[in-house]
Design an enzyme around this catalytic site. Structure first.
Site, PDB file in Angstrom:
ATOM      1  N   ASP A  18       4.655 -43.515  39.550  1.00 50.33           N
ATOM      2  CA  ASP A  18       4.919 -42.147  40.006  1.00 50.33           C
ATOM      3  C   ASP A  18       5.370 -42.151  41.471  1.00 50.33           C
ATOM      4  O   ASP A  18       4.940 -42.993  42.252  1.00 50.33           O
ATOM      5  CB  ASP A  18       3.630 -41.316  39.858  1.00 50.33           C
ATOM      6  N   HIS A  42      14.916 -42.961  41.486  1.00 49.14           N
ATOM      7  CA  HIS A  42      14.740 -43.670  40.212  1.00 49.14           C
ATOM      8  C   HIS A  42      15.412 -45.042  40.260  1.00 49.14           C
ATOM      9  O   HIS A  42      14.888 -46.015  39.712  1.00 49.14           O
ATOM     10  CB  HIS A  42      15.298 -42.839  39.052  1.00 49.14           C
ATOM     11  N   LEU A  76       4.895 -63.399  29.313  1.00 47.84           N
ATOM     12  CA  LEU A  76       4.459 -62.026  29.621  1.00 47.84           C
ATOM     13  C   LEU A  76       5.074 -61.075  28.596  1.00 47.84           C
ATOM     14  O   LEU A  76       6.284 -61.114  28.362  1.00 47.84           O
ATOM     15  CB  LEU A  76       4.963 -61.648  31.021  1.00 47.84           C
TER      16      LEU A  76
HETATM   17  C1  FPP Z   1       7.987 -40.735  38.076  1.00 46.78           C
HETATM   18  O1  FPP Z   1       8.374 -40.370  39.377  1.00 46.78           O
HETATM   19  C2  FPP Z   1       8.972 -41.613  37.500  1.00 46.78           C
HETATM   20  C3  FPP Z   1       9.631 -41.408  36.324  1.00 46.78           C
HETATM   21  C4  FPP Z   1       9.422 -40.256  35.438  1.00 46.78           C
HETATM   22  C5  FPP Z   1      10.624 -42.361  35.863  1.00 46.78           C
HETATM   23  C6  FPP Z   1      10.144 -43.767  35.971  1.00 46.78           C
HETATM   24  C7  FPP Z   1      11.278 -44.649  35.758  1.00 46.78           C
HETATM   25  C8  FPP Z   1      11.563 -45.715  36.529  1.00 46.78           C
HETATM   26  C9  FPP Z   1      10.746 -46.180  37.657  1.00 46.78           C
HETATM   27  C10 FPP Z   1      12.693 -46.541  36.176  1.00 46.78           C
HETATM   28  C11 FPP Z   1      12.121 -47.566  35.232  1.00 46.78           C
HETATM   29  C12 FPP Z   1      13.150 -48.306  34.580  1.00 46.78           C
HETATM   30  C13 FPP Z   1      12.922 -49.216  33.609  1.00 46.78           C
HETATM   31  C14 FPP Z   1      14.065 -49.957  33.093  1.00 46.78           C
HETATM   32  C15 FPP Z   1      11.572 -49.477  33.056  1.00 46.78           C
HETATM   33  P1  FPP Z   1       8.683 -38.851  39.661  1.00 46.78           P
HETATM   34  O2  FPP Z   1      10.125 -38.629  39.413  1.00 46.78           O
HETATM   35  O3  FPP Z   1       7.758 -38.004  38.833  1.00 46.78           O
HETATM   36  O4  FPP Z   1       8.343 -38.760  41.183  1.00 46.78           O
HETATM   37  P2  FPP Z   1       7.719 -37.488  41.935  1.00 46.78           P
HETATM   38  O5  FPP Z   1       6.339 -37.301  41.380  1.00 46.78           O
HETATM   39  O6  FPP Z   1       7.706 -37.943  43.347  1.00 46.78           O
HETATM   40  O7  FPP Z   1       8.636 -36.325  41.689  1.00 46.78           O
END
Ligand code: FPP
Length: 250
Positions: free
Chosen positions: A20, A37, A131
């Protein structure tokens, strides 16, 4: 202390992570959420490498929850493109480094391109044994339990199992992480202290670790910090400290 010097049982076999904070990380830099992202994918790479180095056997990442569809359509579209690109680009190298990819979640909701890429990644990396990397996409812990319950009910209806014989192991066999061990350590970055419908069944006895670090900043040092904290925890599984000490001394 490095992971290598921790006695083996103190290294979690399975770590589950809620990644997050991408949006806030981007906002702090006055950039669009998509920028966060993309940085999140780099953090995923670093954590996979750190997990491989530490001898963690299973890593489960919450990439897209069943509730994330409610985000602005442009953000959802961007995340889908990002997943597709990452799968096409990274799978082979991951497989060569011993990483087996699995996807958990209701994948029929995704484009056929993405579904095909997921299936291809799973089969290309199937023989990689160091893994297991589970990526939870369109996943929800309640969905998982309901789907498993349906499967058990179908077995009962078909006369394959007696209702009185249904126990926890029966249900577990039908959950999407089966037959992997449940997580020893749960990490959530980004400062919120909640589970957000992640692996509800499996987290019953998991050690929970919450950190304010935003996901794109979560690097090998942060990962090691979580492992060190885990190594200090006493896992009692409902027993007393004295009982645990007897087992350790035996
Ligand atoms: C939460 O941060 C993140 C997500 C909903 C997306 C997570 C995806 C990635 C990290 C990319 C992963 C890629 C692969 C290939 C596994 P948020 O957007 O909710 O952040 P915020 O709480 O600060 O708004």
């Amino acid at each position: 202390m490095t992971a290598a010097v921790l006695p083996a049982p103190r290294i979690p076999r399975h770590i589950a992570i809620v990644m997050d904070g991408n949006g806030r990380w981007a906002k702090l830099r006055k950039r669009p959420r998509a920028f966060g992202h993309r940085a999140g994918v780099d953090a995923v790479r670093k954590v996979i490498e750190a997990a491989l180095r530490s001898g963690v056997q299973v890593l489960t990442l919450f990439a897209f929850s069943s509730e994330n569809w409610a985000r602005p359509p442009s953000e959802v579209r961007h995340l889908m493109e990002l997943f597709l690109r990452a799968l096409r680009k990274e799978t082979r190298e991951l497989g060569d480094n011993g990483v087996r990819l699995r996807f958990i979640g209701e994948r029929s909701a995704f484009s056929s391109d993405l579904q095909l890429a997921m299936a291809a990644s799973e089969s290309v990396s199937i023989a990689s044994l160091k893994l297991t990397l589970n990526i939870a996409v369109n996943y929800g812990g309640r969905w998982d339990i309901v789907a498993a319950t349906r499967a058990v009910a179908a077995e009962a209806k078909a006369g394959l199992i007696e209702i009185d014989a249904i126990d926890q192991a029966t249900l577990e066999r039908h959950l999407s992480l089966a037959p992997l061990p449940e997580p020893d350590l749960f990490i959530r970055t980004g400062g919120e202290a909640r589970i957000s419908n992640f692996l509800l069944w499996h987290l019953a006895y998991t050690e929970l670790y919450f950190t304010p670090v935003l996901w794109p900043d979560f690097d090998a040092t942060c990962f090691q910090g979580a492992l060190n904290e885990y190594a200090r925890r006493e896992r009692r599984f409902g027993q007393t400290s004295e009982q645990i000490a007897e087992v350790v001394d035996a």
